[in-house]
Write an enzyme that holds these catalytic residues in place. Structure first.
Site, PDB file in Angstrom:
ATOM      1  N   GLU A  10       0.888  -1.172   0.000  1.00 46.93           N
ATOM      2  CA  GLU A  10       0.000   0.000   0.000  1.00 46.93           C
ATOM      3  C   GLU A  10       0.922   1.216   0.000  1.00 46.93           C
ATOM      4  O   GLU A  10       1.915   1.243   0.734  1.00 46.93           O
ATOM      5  CB  GLU A  10      -0.918  -0.134   1.215  1.00 46.93           C
ATOM      6  CG  GLU A  10      -1.225   1.069   2.033  1.00 46.93           C
ATOM      7  CD  GLU A  10      -2.279   1.965   1.404  1.00 46.93           C
ATOM      8  OE1 GLU A  10      -1.826   2.848   0.665  1.00 46.93           O
ATOM      9  OE2 GLU A  10      -3.481   1.824   1.681  1.00 46.93           O
ATOM     10  N   ALA A  12       0.709   4.072   1.166  1.00 54.64           N
ATOM     11  CA  ALA A  12       0.809   4.807   2.424  1.00 54.64           C
ATOM     12  C   ALA A  12       1.743   4.134   3.428  1.00 54.64           C
ATOM     13  O   ALA A  12       2.194   4.769   4.374  1.00 54.64           O
ATOM     14  CB  ALA A  12      -0.578   4.926   3.059  1.00 54.64           C
ATOM     15  N   SER A  13       1.991   2.859   3.227  1.00 54.51           N
ATOM     16  CA  SER A  13       2.651   2.049   4.263  1.00 54.51           C
ATOM     17  C   SER A  13       4.141   2.339   4.370  1.00 54.51           C
ATOM     18  O   SER A  13       4.894   2.191   3.405  1.00 54.51           O
ATOM     19  CB  SER A  13       2.424   0.567   3.940  1.00 54.51           C
ATOM     20  OG  SER A  13       3.402  -0.246   4.552  1.00 54.51           O
ATOM     21  N   SER A  14       4.546   2.741   5.560  1.00 55.82           N
ATOM     22  CA  SER A  14       5.939   3.155   5.780  1.00 55.82           C
ATOM     23  C   SER A  14       6.916   2.004   5.603  1.00 55.82           C
ATOM     24  O   SER A  14       7.941   2.133   4.936  1.00 55.82           O
ATOM     25  CB  SER A  14       6.078   3.775   7.172  1.00 55.82           C
ATOM     26  OG  SER A  14       5.519   2.918   8.156  1.00 55.82           O
ATOM     27  N   SER A  16       6.508  -0.544   3.858  1.00 55.46           N
ATOM     28  CA  SER A  16       6.515  -1.009   2.470  1.00 55.46           C
ATOM     29  C   SER A  16       7.575  -0.270   1.653  1.00 55.46           C
ATOM     30  O   SER A  16       7.994  -0.756   0.594  1.00 55.46           O
ATOM     31  CB  SER A  16       5.138  -0.804   1.820  1.00 55.46           C
ATOM     32  OG  SER A  16       4.155  -1.618   2.425  1.00 55.46           O
TER      33      SER A  16
END
Lengths: 208, 208
Positions: A10, A12-14, A16
């Site tokens: 995703e 937004a996912s840090s 990631s």
């Protein structure tokens, strides 16, 4: 031929971010194919009863995450600047990748959009930022953006998110190895990237 | 002489199990001292707004955790059986370690009590089980059990838990390197054990 690894992420996912920057090179070295599977965490979190990102809902966990991410990026030589807004997603970016997952510009575009957010602190929900990242990789950026925002392609991101929940995913990044028929393994977190690749190659300590 | 690493753990914590079984040998090899810091996660979770263990509150996360733990234990050659009851803590065990943290039987006792829960599926909240694990390491088990359950020693576990919250801990296992004066680092999770030891030795990519 080893089984492909599905990379569920995703924008937004840090955590990631380092996974997205590392996965293609690591997979190429290992000889494993990556299937890019963007999804939206919002519906997954809401279904589980979270009110927001766990890193926002639980401040101690959030403070830790930013420091941990800084250390992880330093270890891997990845540039990092804490975004001034978090969580900051890109529905358009996720739609584009879901719509064109198998095209060869996808890995580079994914990296570029993550870097816009976590290296350059740009608003990746702004269509102009997404277009800039895409135009660096393909000639017909505008046509793809228009198509990804219209049916039938628009539906693919919704399908990915529904499928993520059905697979038992609860966070990002996640890696899935195997299939429903012969059984599959889930690996959650940037920390598990190498283990997922090893599993795809059959190099693991545990047999099912 | 490298700085000591504080090992913050809770006997109920599933991911603390492989960390507890590995930490002393890994620290001995690295030449780093370990300070054992048991605490109770219940008050920490409640303060953050959790109603139970995150692995109980979020079932998809819980299902993943058990499979992940099975894989981790296989990688490290650690025997593992999923406990028939979870989370299963040991206030008495935690009180004993908090009361006598510096004594040399502590590392062996910690491992024995974790194995009782996660290898042998025994009820570690049962005083007889705790006594058996302790008696394997010290001659005067009964005297220590009595002392650990009375003031002033009983207070030490409460103090540890208060301190864990003040340090910003939100889960277990956690590792703390450094001190308040010159700055400290937190590392959360069994995955971070080696990184915490490396930090204590000054081998890290990021300078504060």
């Amino acid at each position: 031929m080893p089984t492909a690894v599905e990379f569920w992420f995703e924008f937004a996912s840090s955590y990631s971010y380092p996974a997205a920057l590392r996965i293609q090179a690591a997979a190429d070295r290992a000889g494993v194919a990556i299937a890019y599977r963007p999804f939206l965490l919002g519906p997954i979190f809401r279904e589980q009863g979270y009110e927001s990102s766990p890193f926002v809902q639980y401040p101690a966990k959030g403070r830790y995450m930013w420091r941990d991410l800084e250390r992880i990026c330093a270890i891997h030589g990845i540039a990092f600047r804490k975004p001034s807004s978090f969580p900051r997603t890109s529905v358009l970016g996720a739609r584009l990748v879901a719509a064109y997952a198998d095209e060869e510009w996808v890995p580079g575009f994914v990296r570029a959009l993550y870097r816009a957010n976590f290296e350059s602190d740009r608003d990746i929900d702004d269509a102009a930022v997404v277009r800039e990242c895409l135009a660096a990789s393909v000639a017909d950026a505008d046509a793809r953006i228009a198509a990804a925002q219209a049916e039938p392609l628009k539906q693919r991101l919704r399908d990915n998110t529904t499928r993520a929940a059905a697979l038992g995913l609860f966070g990002a990044p996640s890696f899935r190895v195997g299939d429903a028929r012969s059984g599959y393994e889930l690996f959650w977190g940037n920390d598990r990237l190498d283990e997922a690749l090893a599993w795809a190659l059959g190099r693991h300590a545990l047999q099912r």
